[in-house]
Design an enzyme around this catalytic site. Structure first.
Site, PDB file in Angstrom:
ATOM      1  N   LYS A  52      78.203  68.145 -57.048  1.00  0.00           N
ATOM      2  CA  LYS A  52      78.455  66.759 -56.654  1.00  0.00           C
ATOM      3  C   LYS A  52      79.929  66.621 -56.295  1.00  0.00           C
ATOM      4  O   LYS A  52      80.804  66.973 -57.084  1.00  0.00           O
ATOM      5  CB  LYS A  52      78.081  65.807 -57.792  1.00  0.00           C
ATOM      6  CG  LYS A  52      78.401  64.351 -57.488  1.00  0.00           C
ATOM      7  CD  LYS A  52      77.891  63.420 -58.576  1.00  0.00           C
ATOM      8  CE  LYS A  52      76.415  63.199 -58.427  1.00  0.00           C
ATOM      9  NZ  LYS A  52      75.922  62.126 -59.317  1.00  0.00           N
ATOM     10  N   GLY A  89      71.354  65.234 -51.680  1.00  0.00           N
ATOM     11  CA  GLY A  89      71.443  63.858 -52.144  1.00  0.00           C
ATOM     12  C   GLY A  89      72.713  63.180 -51.675  1.00  0.00           C
ATOM     13  O   GLY A  89      73.707  63.825 -51.336  1.00  0.00           O
ATOM     14  N   ASP A 137      73.791  52.555 -66.109  1.00  0.00           N
ATOM     15  CA  ASP A 137      73.086  52.567 -64.826  1.00  0.00           C
ATOM     16  C   ASP A 137      71.766  53.335 -64.955  1.00  0.00           C
ATOM     17  O   ASP A 137      71.406  54.118 -64.089  1.00  0.00           O
ATOM     18  CB  ASP A 137      73.970  53.200 -63.749  1.00  0.00           C
ATOM     19  CG  ASP A 137      73.436  52.937 -62.336  1.00  0.00           C
ATOM     20  OD1 ASP A 137      72.718  51.932 -62.156  1.00  0.00           O
ATOM     21  OD2 ASP A 137      73.730  53.731 -61.430  1.00  0.00           O
ATOM     22  N   GLY A 179      74.749  59.634 -53.004  1.00  0.00           N
ATOM     23  CA  GLY A 179      74.808  58.477 -53.879  1.00  0.00           C
ATOM     24  C   GLY A 179      75.808  57.448 -53.392  1.00  0.00           C
ATOM     25  O   GLY A 179      76.295  57.496 -52.255  1.00  0.00           O
ATOM     26  N   GLY A 180      76.125  56.492 -54.255  1.00  0.00           N
ATOM     27  CA  GLY A 180      77.039  55.422 -53.878  1.00  0.00           C
ATOM     28  C   GLY A 180      78.440  55.906 -53.587  1.00  0.00           C
ATOM     29  O   GLY A 180      79.136  55.345 -52.732  1.00  0.00           O
ATOM     30  N   MET A 181      78.863  56.981 -54.268  1.00  0.00           N
ATOM     31  CA  MET A 181      80.240  57.424 -54.089  1.00  0.00           C
ATOM     32  C   MET A 181      80.373  58.934 -53.956  1.00  0.00           C
ATOM     33  O   MET A 181      81.473  59.448 -53.806  1.00  0.00           O
ATOM     34  CB  MET A 181      81.083  56.946 -55.277  1.00  0.00           C
ATOM     35  CG  MET A 181      80.600  57.508 -56.619  1.00  0.00           C
ATOM     36  SD  MET A 181      81.552  56.918 -58.021  1.00  0.00           S
ATOM     37  CE  MET A 181      83.052  57.833 -57.808  1.00  0.00           C
ATOM     38  N   ASP A 213      78.437  62.925 -52.664  1.00  0.00           N
ATOM     39  CA  ASP A 213      77.396  63.710 -52.006  1.00  0.00           C
ATOM     40  C   ASP A 213      77.006  64.863 -52.929  1.00  0.00           C
ATOM     41  O   ASP A 213      77.855  65.405 -53.645  1.00  0.00           O
ATOM     42  CB  ASP A 213      77.891  64.268 -50.668  1.00  0.00           C
ATOM     43  CG  ASP A 213      78.198  63.161 -49.666  1.00  0.00           C
ATOM     44  OD1 ASP A 213      77.428  62.187 -49.629  1.00  0.00           O
ATOM     45  OD2 ASP A 213      79.210  63.266 -48.945  1.00  0.00           O
ATOM     46  N   VAL A 214      75.734  65.248 -52.896  1.00  0.00           N
ATOM     47  CA  VAL A 214      75.241  66.308 -53.771  1.00  0.00           C
ATOM     48  C   VAL A 214      74.668  67.436 -52.907  1.00  0.00           C
ATOM     49  O   VAL A 214      73.916  67.189 -51.962  1.00  0.00           O
ATOM     50  CB  VAL A 214      74.158  65.784 -54.738  1.00  0.00           C
ATOM     51  CG1 VAL A 214      73.752  66.884 -55.715  1.00  0.00           C
ATOM     52  CG2 VAL A 214      74.660  64.570 -55.500  1.00  0.00           C
TER      53      VAL A 214
END
EC number: 2.7.11.1
Length: 659
Positions: free
Chosen positions: A42, A19, A136, A21-23, A25-26
């Site tokens: 994460k 994954g 969110d 995301g906005g800020m 990495d996963v």
């Protein structure tokens, strides 16, 4: 980017990236301390590692999540820093996020949507009692395990991205679809903001799409506090009014009309499908009050000064006496206050006119925002012509079953009719594929694969076709044995009715019957039908004068035994055969008549094999006609087909009279 295969933080072997995301990495990783248990790691992206606000927010929210121990919240297992990289480790959920699940299964059945939403509400109740507002909530932040358990994740960590980079407008698009009206106006997010987001998610589960959409975050945000929520029932007629009322109350624009807590929403939702609420009226709120309206900020001076200046025209009177002329440095007395006020008013008015003119000029340069025409009921060709005439582009065509709309005609558009969109926007068409019902056929005796393919062709969702296997020796594996809905049943595609097919599978065990007294040929055929290998059926013959040849006299294993056909266990059947040899009885002292009858009728010796001879000598006490000798002797084996039996009868000598 962390290298695949690297051991991160001394315990996590990175398997792959799963994954972004906005800020952060996963990554999927194996926890070497916990015997290789799979976890999700994460890691805050490199460009945020030096941002103190982003780092502080990442750490604060991670700790907040670590305090939330709940079966419907993704569990945090570790928080730390490795080589200057902030990270957190959490349980790995092997499944889909709710967004993808909706896309693949929409619309969800009422029961399934309620079940998932109840789990989300339980998770958020714990968070809210701990003072944590998610801020969110969206389907992408709700994970579903393979058994259908919902787990909420990303408790506000992505908000750090918005805080530190407000100019990244496009990055907010993923969340603005679930943004509450008060957040859209710039107010602080509260518990009721999370409730609003859950209402939008609930709407999406039951309709398959979001209620508000647009080309920019601003356009979407405006719809949240300006446009009424589209009807759920108009999109999905199977939704009862009580269930739609839950969504209406959760997404109320005024906070006073919205649920005050998730507990209140949970209680209302739990009874929404009950019989007692079947005749509930539609919930209608007066959303016209401005009590929740927030005043927009004033226009800054920099904005005003950016407006082009216009030279004011002044009337110059001729100066009769040149000596009266004055220079710029010459002192001039101030005009009266009344005159000064009028001048300021005129200047302000002129400025406002210029601002309005500038805005009109700017807006005229942009594509016009117009309402999408209603093309419901039109043919595809007619709808395309109508939309093109309104300066819209044609997007994708999707089909959907409908009892009301004729096949090939438009059910609705996406975005919906009446929604404001800019010229040139692509409008998707939802086309009717016909009625939502069909007649159930007789599937018994047919191959299950053929039946499943037929049901799918008729638009029955995969998750509503259930296969149950049952061992059978009579039917071929894969054959339908039973069906839950009888032939002729009207099946409504709009209702989540399950079709259960009981399918034959190869039997591995059978119950052995009582085979004694039965014909061996019949029993062998029966065992073969039950898949007992022929080489495991052993026949042993035994002579019997009491049972007819071919009749089973003994069996092993015995009757009632559970026999596993997959194991090489032998079944032994002892079968009667005709007697061919017997022990010779003793006939000494018997009459000839008795002896012959017994040998022929009882023992089975053929009459032709019986020889009778007369002897003149015999033991003392013998009488005439008595058997005094026999061959074979008593007890010896006699072959009924070959052995000749010799019987000696005493016949004393006759003495002649002496003259």
């Amino acid at each position: 980017m962390i290298q695949i295969g690297k051991i991160f933080a001394g315990r996590y072997r990175i398997v792959k990236q799963i994954g972004r995301g906005g800020m952060a990495d996963v990554y999927l990783a194996k926890d070497l301390i916990l015997d290789g248990e799979e976890v999700a790691v994460k890691v805050l992206r490199t460009n945020y590692q030096t941002d103190p606000i982003a780092v502080a927010r990442f750490q604060r929210e991670a700790r907040a999540m670590a305090d939330l121990d709940h079966p419907h919240i993704v569990r945090i297992t570790d928080i730390g820093e490795e080589d200057g990289q902030q990270y957190l480790a959490m349980e790995y959920v092997a499944g889909l996020d709710l967004k993808r699940y909706i896309k693949e299964h929409y619309p969800l059945s009422n029961e399934e949507a309620v079940r998932i939403m109840r789990q989300i509400l339980l998770a958020m109740r714990l968070a809210h009692t701990r003072g944590i507002v998610h801020r969110d909530l969206k389907p992408q932040n709700i994970l579903l395990t393979p058994d259908g358990t919902a787990k909420v994740t990303d408790f506000g960590i992505a908000v750090a991205f918005a805080e530190t980079s407000l100019t990244q407008t496009n990055s907010m698009l993923g969340s603005v679809h679930y943004l509450s009206p008060e957040q859209a106006r710039g107010s602080k997010a509260t518990v009721q903001s999370d409730i609003y987001a859950m209402g939008i998610i609930f709407y999406e589960m039951l309709t398959g799409h979001i209620p508000y959409d647009g080309d920019s975050a601003v356009t979407i945000a405006l719809q949240h506090f300006q446009n009424p929520l589209p009807s759920v029932i108009a999109e999905n007629s199977s939704v009862p009014q009580a269930l739609e009322n839950v969504i209406i109350k959760a997404t109320a624009k005024k906070l006073t009309n919205r649920y005050r807590s998730v507990s209140e929403m949970y209680v209302d939702l739990s009874s929404s499908l009950s019989y007692n609420r079947r005749n509930e009226s539609k919930l209608i709120f007066d959303e016209t009050s401005k009590a929740d309206t927030k005043t927009l900020p004033k226009v800054s001076q920099s904005t005003l000064t950016s407006i082009p200046k216009v030279q004011a025209q002044t009337e110059h009177k001729s100066i009769k006496n040149p000596s009266q002329a004055v220079t710029e440095e010459t002192y001039q007395p101030q005009a009266p206050k009344k005159h000064r006020f009028k001048m300021r008013y005129l200047i302000l008015l002129a400025s406002l006119v210029l601002v309005a003119a500038s805005l009109i000029w700017i807006l005229s340069r942009s594509p016009a925002t117009i309402a999408i025409p209603d093309v419901a009921g039109q043919t595809v060709a007619e709808a395309k012509a109508t939309l093109k005439k309104a300066n819209f582009e044609i997007g994708e065509e999707k089909t959907e079953a409908s009892e009301k709309v004729e096949e090939g005609r438009i059910i609705r558009t996406d975005p919906g009719a009446g929604t404001g969109r800019k010229e040139g926007t692509k409008i998707n068409l939802v086309v009717s594929s016909g009625k939502q019902s069909f007649q159930i056929s007789n599937y018994v005796g047919r191959k299950s694969s053929d039946v499943i393919a037929e049901l799918k062709e008729k638009k029955v969702p995969d998750n509503l076709i259930k296969i149950e296997e049952e061992e059978s020796n009579e039917s071929e594996a894969g054959t339908v044995l039973k069906q839950s809905l009888p032939e002729g049943t009207t099946y409504d595609l709009s209702k989540a009715t399950q079709i259960v097919l009981t399918v034959a599978k190869k039997a591995t065990t059978i119950q052995l019957g009582n085979y004694i007294g039965r014909n061996s040929t019949e029993v062998i055929s029966e065992l073969k039908q039950k898949k007992v290998p022929e080489n495991l059926i052993k026949i042993e013959e035994e002579e019997s004068s009491e049972s007819e040849p071919g009749t089973i006299m003994k069996q092993s294993p015995g009757a009632g035994t559970t026999y596993d056909v997959s194991k090489p266990t032998q079944i032994v059947l002892t079968v009667a055969k005709k007697v061919t040899s017997v022990a010779m009885p003793s006939y000494i002292g018997s009459s000839l008549e008795f002896t012959k009858n017994n040998l022929i009728q009882i023992v089975g010796i053929k009459e032709a094999n019986i020889e009778v001879v007369e002897v003149t000598t015999a033991p003392a006490g013998s009488v005439e006609g008595m058997v005094v000798e026999q061959s074979p002797r008593a007890g010896e084996k006699v072959d009924l087909n070959k052995t000749r039996v010799k019987i000696s009868i005493y016949k004393p000598k006759t003495t002649s009279a002496t003259p």
